[in-house]
Design an enzyme around this catalytic site. Structure first.
Site, PDB file in Angstrom:
ATOM      1  N   HIS A 163      28.701  45.297  53.338  1.00 46.27           N
ATOM      2  CA  HIS A 163      28.369  44.290  52.320  1.00 46.27           C
ATOM      3  C   HIS A 163      28.700  44.839  50.925  1.00 46.27           C
ATOM      4  CE1 HIS A 163      25.298  43.080  55.579  1.00 46.27           C
ATOM      5  NE2 HIS A 163      26.505  42.632  55.864  1.00 46.27           N
ATOM      6  N   ASP A 169      31.309  40.241  58.209  1.00 46.77           N
ATOM      7  CA  ASP A 169      30.113  39.644  57.621  1.00 46.77           C
ATOM      8  C   ASP A 169      30.570  39.010  56.312  1.00 46.77           C
ATOM      9  OD1 ASP A 169      28.560  40.599  59.687  1.00 46.77           O
ATOM     10  OD2 ASP A 169      27.152  41.706  58.422  1.00 46.77           O
ATOM     11  N   ASP A 219      24.981  37.117  54.348  1.00 49.66           N
ATOM     12  CA  ASP A 219      25.707  37.881  55.370  1.00 49.66           C
ATOM     13  C   ASP A 219      26.395  36.971  56.378  1.00 49.66           C
ATOM     14  OD1 ASP A 219      24.309  39.852  54.056  1.00 49.66           O
ATOM     15  OD2 ASP A 219      23.092  40.476  55.772  1.00 49.66           O
ATOM     16  N   ASP A 237      28.073  43.656  47.963  1.00 49.09           N
ATOM     17  CA  ASP A 237      27.296  43.212  46.805  1.00 49.09           C
ATOM     18  C   ASP A 237      26.243  44.196  46.279  1.00 49.09           C
ATOM     19  OD1 ASP A 237      25.786  42.718  49.049  1.00 49.09           O
ATOM     20  OD2 ASP A 237      25.420  40.595  48.646  1.00 49.09           O
ATOM     21  N   CYS A 282      21.788  38.875  48.360  1.00 47.56           N
ATOM     22  CA  CYS A 282      21.780  38.825  49.832  1.00 47.56           C
ATOM     23  C   CYS A 282      20.904  37.692  50.351  1.00 47.56           C
ATOM     24  CB  CYS A 282      21.225  40.120  50.423  1.00 47.56           C
ATOM     25  SG  CYS A 282      21.892  41.611  49.750  1.00 47.56           S
TER      26      CYS A 282
HETATM   27  N1  ARG Z   1      24.984  48.400  52.085  1.00 47.17           N
HETATM   28  C1  ARG Z   1      24.442  48.258  50.760  1.00 47.17           C
HETATM   29  C2  ARG Z   1      23.679  49.517  50.339  1.00 47.17           C
HETATM   30  O1  ARG Z   1      23.052  50.134  51.182  1.00 47.17           O
HETATM   31  C3  ARG Z   1      23.511  47.084  50.673  1.00 47.17           C
HETATM   32  C4  ARG Z   1      24.178  45.738  50.761  1.00 47.17           C
HETATM   33  C5  ARG Z   1      23.198  44.631  50.990  1.00 47.17           C
HETATM   34  N2  ARG Z   1      23.870  43.364  50.957  1.00 47.17           N
HETATM   35  C6  ARG Z   1      23.643  42.324  51.787  1.00 47.17           C
HETATM   36  N3  ARG Z   1      24.385  41.231  51.584  1.00 47.17           N
HETATM   37  N4  ARG Z   1      22.806  42.342  52.792  1.00 47.17           N
HETATM   38  O2  ARG Z   1      23.668  49.886  49.198  1.00 47.17           O
END
Ligand code: ARG
Length: 363
Positions: A246, A197, A119, A248, A348
Site C-alpha cells: 500500500h 490491492d 485496499d 499511501d 485507508c
Molecule cells: N504498509 C504501510 C506501512 O506499514 C501502511 C499502509 C497502509 N495503507 C493501507 N491502505 N492499508 O507503513
C-alpha cells in the site's frame, strides 16, 4: 464549513480523479467483527516482526474486544466530522468474518474485516474496480461492499471486477526470506496470476502512480494499465521499503502542486514533480510502543483531503499538523490512534466515491 454546490451541474454518482477535488461522498470502513488473519507467509513479508508471534498464536481468533470497541468509537467520531464538513458518508455491511471458507485448493480459517475500503476498491473516474487481492483471508472482503456497489451501478456507475485470483499455493513464494539489506526485494508473490490491492495505486488526474509490492505483482499492474491505459498514464514509484504493501504511507499527493512523501522511503522523486512543493513527513509523534498490529508508525501521513485545503489528520500528530499549516493547508484534527492499530488511518479507512471535478492533467 458547509459546502454548497447549488450553482454547479450534477455529477455522475461515481466521479473521482484525484485526491483533492471537493469530496462529496465517501465510503468509510467498519471495524466490527475484525478477525486476526491466520499465519501465512504473506504476513511474514508484510506485518511488523514484533507482531509475528501474536499472529502465530491468535490467527483465526477475534481481535481483542476492547480494542475493537475503542477503534469503533474513533471511526464514529471521524464519520461525524466528515458529515459536519458536508460529506455524505456510506458504510459497508458487516459480514461474518469468523467462519472458515474454502475453494477446492485451500481453506482460510477466517476473513479479516471491512475496515479498509481503500485496499479493496479502486475508483477511476466513473468506474468502480474490485481488486484481485492476494491474501486468502481477504478473498471475500468485497462482499460487504456489494450492496453499495449494486446501488452505484443502478445509478449509472461502471462496475468491474478484475479476474478473481485462484490463490493456490503456486502463487506464493513459500521460501520467502526477509531482504538482507542489499536493496533487492524478493517478493512473497510471483507472477502466477494478476493480483493487486487497490491501495498500491494513487491518482493525480491523468497520472496514476503505483508501487509493486508483496500484494501487487507485475501481472496485476499490467492488467490495470491495459484496462485504463487509454485514459490514464501510469508511473512506477520506487520506494526504499523492505515490506512494501500500500503506497499511501509512502507517497501521498495532497493537492495540485503539493505532495507529502515518506523521508525514509522516497529517496528521489520523478522529474515531473520538479515544480511541486514536496512535504517530507515529520517523524511520527505516536509513541513507539503504541500497539500497531499491521503497519509502521508512518501511517501519520495517511491523510484524507476534503478539498484543496481541508485535510483530516490524527490529533496527536502535532509535527504533521504544523508542517501542513506551513504549506497552506487547513488541518482538521481527529483522534484515530486506536483505529490505527488495525492497519491504517484516514486514507485507508475510506474510498472516495465522488469528488467535484473533472479529469485533468497536473503535469
Ligand atoms: N504498509 C504501510 C506501512 O506499514 C501502511 C499502509 C497502509 N495503507 C493501507 N491502505 N492499508 O507503513
Amino acid at each position: 464549513m458547509k459546502q454548497s454546490n447549488k450553482e454547479s451541474k450534477p455529477l455522475k454518482v461515481v466521479n473521482s480523479y484525484n485526491e483533492w477535488d471537493l469530496l462529496e461522498e465517501v465510503i468509510v470502513g467498519v471495524i466490527d467483527g475484525a478477525m486476526v488473519p491466520p499465519w501465512h507467509v504473506t504476513l511474514e513479508a508484510t506485518m511488523p516482526e514484533k507482531q509475528w508471534d501474536f499472529y502465530r498464536q491468535n490467527g483465526g481468533k477475534p481481535f481483542p474486544k476492547e480494542r475493537i470497541e475503542a477503534a469503533k468509537r474513533e471511526l464514529d467520531e471521524f464519520v461525524h466530522i466528515l458529515e459536519a464538513e458536508g460529506v455524505t458518508v456510506r458504510r459497508p455491511e458487516v459480514r461474518e468474518y469468523s467462519k472458515p471458507y474454502s475453494t477446492p485448493n485451500w481453506e482460510s480459517q477466517c476473513g479479516l474485516y471491512a475496515a479498509m475500503p481503500r485496499d479493496v476498491i479502486f475508483v477511476a473516474g466513473d468506474e468502480i474496480i474490485e481488486a484481485p487481492m492476494s491474501w486468502r483471508s481477504r478473498h471475500l472482503e468485497i462482499n460487504g461492499y456489494r450492496p453499495l456497489l449494486k446501488e452505484y451501478f443502478h445509478k449509472g456507475a461502471r462496475w468491474t471486477s478484475v479476474p478473481r485470483p485462484e490463490l493456490s499455493d503456486e502463487l506464493y513464494n513459500y521460501n520467502y526470506k526477509e531482504p538482507n539489506g542489499n536493496g533487492h526485494i524478493n517478493f512473497v508473490i510471483n507472477e502466477f496470476e494478476p493480483t493487486f490491492d487497490a491501495a498500491d495505486f494513487i491518482k493525480c488526474g491523468k497520472d496514476i502512480f503505483y508501487q509493486k509490492s508483496h500484494v501487487t505483482n507485475n501481472f496485476g499492474i499490467d492488467w490495470l494499465i491495459r484496462h485504463l491505459g487509454d485514459t490514464f498514464r501510469f508511473h512506477e514509484v520506487k520506494a526504499n521499503d523492505k515490506s512494501p504493501m500500500h503506497i499511501d504511507a509512502t507517497f501521498m499527493p495532497l493537492a495540485p502542486g503539493k505532495i507529502l512523501v515518506n523521508p525514509e522511503r522516497i529517496l528521489s522523486l520523478p522529474d515531473m514533480f520538479e515544480s511541486w512543493d514536496v512535504i517530507y513527513a515529520p517523524q511520527p509523534c505516536m509513541s513507539e510502543d503504541h500497539m500497531l498490529y499491521m503497519t509502521s508508525r508512518w501511517i501519520n501521513m495517511n491523510l484524507l483531503m476534503l478539498d484543496h485545503q481541508r485535510v483530516i489528520v490524527e490529533k496527536h500528530e502535532h509535527a504533521m499538523i504544523n508542517e501542513l499549516k506551513k504549506f497552506g493547508l487547513k488541518p482538521i484534527p481527529c483522534q484515530f490512534q486506536d483505529f490505527n492499530s488495525f492497519g491504517g488511518s484516514f486514507h485507508c479507512a475510506t474510498i472516495d466515491i465522488r469528488r467535484r471535478g473533472e479529469l485533468q492533467s497536473y503535469f
